[in-house]
Design a protein around this motif. Sequence first.
Motif, PDB file in Angstrom:
ATOM      1  N   ILE A  69      77.266 -26.968 -85.902  1.00 15.62           N
ATOM      2  CA  ILE A  69      78.232 -27.795 -87.211  1.00 15.62           C
ATOM      3  C   ILE A  69      77.937 -29.062 -87.374  1.00 15.62           C
ATOM      4  N   VAL A  70      76.918 -29.781 -86.276  1.00 13.97           N
ATOM      5  CA  VAL A  70      76.030 -30.996 -86.235  1.00 13.97           C
ATOM      6  C   VAL A  70      75.440 -30.223 -88.131  1.00 13.97           C
ATOM      7  N   SER A  71      73.869 -29.110 -87.513  1.00 10.77           N
ATOM      8  CA  SER A  71      73.311 -29.286 -88.351  1.00 10.77           C
ATOM      9  C   SER A  71      73.625 -28.007 -89.853  1.00 10.77           C
ATOM     10  N   LEU A  72      74.529 -27.335 -89.902  1.00  7.72           N
ATOM     11  CA  LEU A  72      75.621 -27.325 -90.610  1.00  7.72           C
ATOM     12  C   LEU A  72      75.250 -28.869 -91.548  1.00  7.72           C
ATOM     13  N   VAL A  73      75.868 -29.200 -91.402  1.00 10.22           N
ATOM     14  CA  VAL A  73      76.958 -31.107 -92.180  1.00 10.22           C
ATOM     15  C   VAL A  73      75.308 -31.327 -92.597  1.00 10.22           C
ATOM     16  N   LEU A  74      74.486 -31.545 -91.726  1.00 11.76           N
ATOM     17  CA  LEU A  74      73.535 -32.586 -92.253  1.00 11.76           C
ATOM     18  C   LEU A  74      72.586 -31.491 -92.836  1.00 11.76           C
ATOM     19  N   PHE A  75      72.882 -30.066 -93.467  1.00 13.19           N
ATOM     20  CA  PHE A  75      71.435 -29.606 -94.267  1.00 13.19           C
ATOM     21  C   PHE A  75      72.897 -29.762 -95.441  1.00 13.19           C
ATOM     22  N   VAL A  76      73.676 -29.488 -95.267  1.00 10.12           N
ATOM     23  CA  VAL A  76      74.701 -29.792 -96.837  1.00 10.12           C
ATOM     24  C   VAL A  76      73.895 -31.024 -96.875  1.00 10.12           C
ATOM     25  N   ARG A  77      75.036 -32.059 -96.078  1.00  9.61           N
ATOM     26  CA  ARG A  77      74.758 -34.223 -96.681  1.00  9.61           C
ATOM     27  C   ARG A  77      73.944 -33.755 -97.159  1.00  9.61           C
ATOM     28  N   TYR A  78      72.136 -33.862 -96.552  1.00 12.48           N
ATOM     29  CA  TYR A  78      71.148 -34.049 -97.541  1.00 12.48           C
ATOM     30  C   TYR A  78      70.255 -33.174 -98.068  1.00 12.48           C
TER      31      TYR A  78
END
Length: 179
Positions: free
Chosen positions: A49-58
């Motif tokens: 989840i953290v990886s996905l959120v970071l990838f979507v964000r940046y």
Amino acid sequence: SSMNKLQTILLTGSLPYKVEIVKLDAISPTLGKEFSRNIFVLAFVVFLIVSLVLFVRYRKFKITLAVIMTMFSEVFITLGIAALLKWNLDAPSIAGIIAGMGTGVNDQIVIIDESRSGKESSSIKERVKRALFIVLGAFFTIVVAMLPLFWAGAGMLRGFAFTTIIGVTVGVLITRPAF
């Protein structure tokens, strides 16, 4: 039967050492094994989840990978320090490590956002300095909040406070500067 015998020895104080019993639990081996498995599954889900959120964000794989690798390094170093100090990792201690991870990811996001902000009036050095000021403020706030739990807390609160303090200290002194 041997557990009852040991419990009697501990409660009567028959040992030549002062013993403080913090908590008594009986967990079946199958329940303990399932608990351990669930913790690893939960950690993996949180990681995704953290990886996905970071990838979507940046929208950049390098930034996402850098944050994730820093997070893993932080956990690895925290566990190493706990092992060195022979600290017993119970559920609250693991929760403290997770809290430290969350703080670490948050700090890295602050650093990334501050360094990428397009303010013409400030250099990259000033923006990173501003980000590190925010990170240090969060660090001191967390440590000050955890110290009373460590000093006055019973075993469970002490474990949470101790591993949280170790985790955020490792983050500020080692992994944040490396990031």
